[in-house]
Write an enzyme that holds these catalytic residues in place. Structure first.
Site, short mmCIF file in Angstrom:
data_model
loop_
_atom_site.label_atom_id
_atom_site.label_comp_id
_atom_site.label_asym_id
_atom_site.label_seq_id
_atom_site.Cartn_x
_atom_site.Cartn_y
_atom_site.Cartn_z
N SER A 1 -16.81 29.53 52.66
CA SER A 1 -15.65 30.33 53.06
C SER A 1 -15.54 30.44 54.58
O SER A 1 -16.48 30.16 55.33
CB SER A 1 -15.72 31.74 52.46
N VAL A 2 -14.39 30.91 55.01
CA VAL A 2 -14.11 31.14 56.43
C VAL A 2 -15.09 32.13 57.05
O VAL A 2 -15.33 32.12 58.26
CB VAL A 2 -12.65 31.64 56.60
N LYS A 3 -15.70 32.97 56.23
CA LYS A 3 -16.59 34.01 56.75
C LYS A 3 -17.90 33.45 57.30
O LYS A 3 -18.63 34.19 57.98
CB LYS A 3 -16.87 35.05 55.67
N ASP A 4 -18.19 32.18 57.05
CA ASP A 4 -19.37 31.58 57.68
C ASP A 4 -19.25 31.67 59.20
O ASP A 4 -20.25 31.87 59.90
CB ASP A 4 -19.50 30.11 57.28
N ALA B 1 -19.93 35.31 60.36
CA ALA B 1 -21.35 35.61 60.19
C ALA B 1 -22.18 34.98 61.30
O ALA B 1 -23.06 35.61 61.89
CB ALA B 1 -21.83 35.12 58.82
#
Length: 363
Positions: free
Chosen positions: A67-70, A73
């Site tokens: 996901s884009v949240k990598d 993070a």
């Protein structure tokens, strides 16, 4: 706006080296962290043909953690390291609806940190199971408003405060989140389009993706239209929409989407350029989700489908052959027990949003 752009300078000096330091020659990268970013920009052929505009989706579902949240993070942890807030063997804590936790769990493993995740107990079981499989300690807590002291974000903050060598990453209000997108996601989009884009749209959860990309694009060319997409139950469309009230008022009662929408303006979203904000009904998101798989073969989650539906709306307001970019945040496999369940869709009143010819996909 200009002041906020200048604020990036000091951060960029220390981070730009890191942003490209993990890439080796001939496309080879160093470990999980080196694989974050540089995702394809996909032209959605059928939708582009139907609208007479170019509908492009940044394929963040192809990130190594899914996901884009990598990206958020990675840059939040790097920021903590740069500031000396975390030492080897320390613990990273976050309150997250799922994908940021998954990204954090991966990067914590790669960097040798422990990972503790507080999350609302309304999230999909697939996400909870995956976090535990990745070695994170998951603490589901009742879903309550941000103003409530028992909100999952506040519980995460207290947990970190009470322990040594423990950092609450604070994804909603830690602007390292949006800096990561300003440094990587936005330049990638600019380069992949050759600077030839007319609009950008996506939803806001933390605000990091939208703000980081919009700030960069507006710096490159002020005329690029930046439109915030919003699910039902969020306050952002009313606050920022051209036809909104200008107040933090909710539109609708809630949404089947996860991880997007807000009841406040986060530090990541604050000061971001927003030309308009539009609400996308859940029925439109669900319909788009199945249409995308049937016509494009792309298996996306509801938040991604909402973004694509918003891109179509924005495109239809622009001249023919215009180019609109959005973000395909993650894949549907993390939600398939719900989104592809006939019983679940019926319970939410969403079955009619799925075309009859696509209902064979349901279980």
């Amino acid at each position: 706006y200009q002041r906020r752009v200048r604020e990036f300078t000091a951060f960029i000096k220390t981070m730009i080296r890191r942003a490209f330091g993990t890439s080796l020659s001939n496309g080879l990268v160093s470990g999980f962290i080196g694989a974050v970013g540089n995702t394809p920009l996909i032209k959605l052929e059928k939708l582009s043909q139907q609208t007479g505009r170019n509908i492009l989706a940044k394929a963040e579902f192809m990130e190594p953690g899914g996901s884009v949240k990598d990206r958020a993070a990675l840059y939040i942890i790097r920021d903590a390291e740069e500031k000396g807030l975390i030492q080897p063997g320390g613990t990273i804590v976050e309150g997250t609806a799922g994908n940021t936790g998954i990204g954090l769990a991966h990067i914590c493993k790669a960097r040798g940190y422990k990972c503790v995740i507080f999350m609302p107990d309304t999230q999909s079981q697939e996400k909870i199971n995956l976090l535990r499989n990745l070695g994170a300690e998951v603490r589901p807590v009742p879903a309550v408003a941000f103003a409530d002291p028992q909100n999952y974000n506040h519980q995460a903050a207290r947990y970190a405060e009470e322990r040594e060598n423990c950092v609450w990453t604070n994804q909603f209000d830690n602007v390292a989140n949006r800096y990561g997108h300003f440094l990587t996601t936005a330049p990638e989009i600019w380069n992949q389009t050759g600077g030839k884009l007319d609009a950008f749209t996506c939803a806001s959860g933390t605000g990091g993706t939208y703000a980081g990309v919009a700030l960069f694009l507006k710096q490159k060319r002020e005329s690029i239209r930046c439109v915030l997409a919003d699910p039902p139950g969020s306050v952002l469309a009313q606050r920022f929409g051209v036809n909104g009230s200008g107040k933090l008022e909710r539109t609708g009662d809630g949404s089947i989407t996860e991880g997007i929408g807000q009841g406040r303006i986060t530090a990541n979203l604050e000061g971001a350029p927003i030309d308009d904000a539009i609400t996308i009904p859940d029925e439109e998101s669900i319909g788009m989700l199945f249409d995308l798989f049937a016509s494009e073969g792309i298996f996306l989650g509801a938040s991604s489908a909402l973004n694509v539906a918003a891109a179509v709306r924005v495109a239809n307001e622009l001249p023919p052959n215009s180019t609109v970019v959005t973000v395909a945040c993650d894949g549907a496999y993390r939600y398939q027990s719900r989104l592809f369940s006939r019983a679940w869709l019926e319970s939410k009143g969403m079955l009619d949003a799925v075309r009859e010819e696509h209902r064979s996909l349901l279980i």
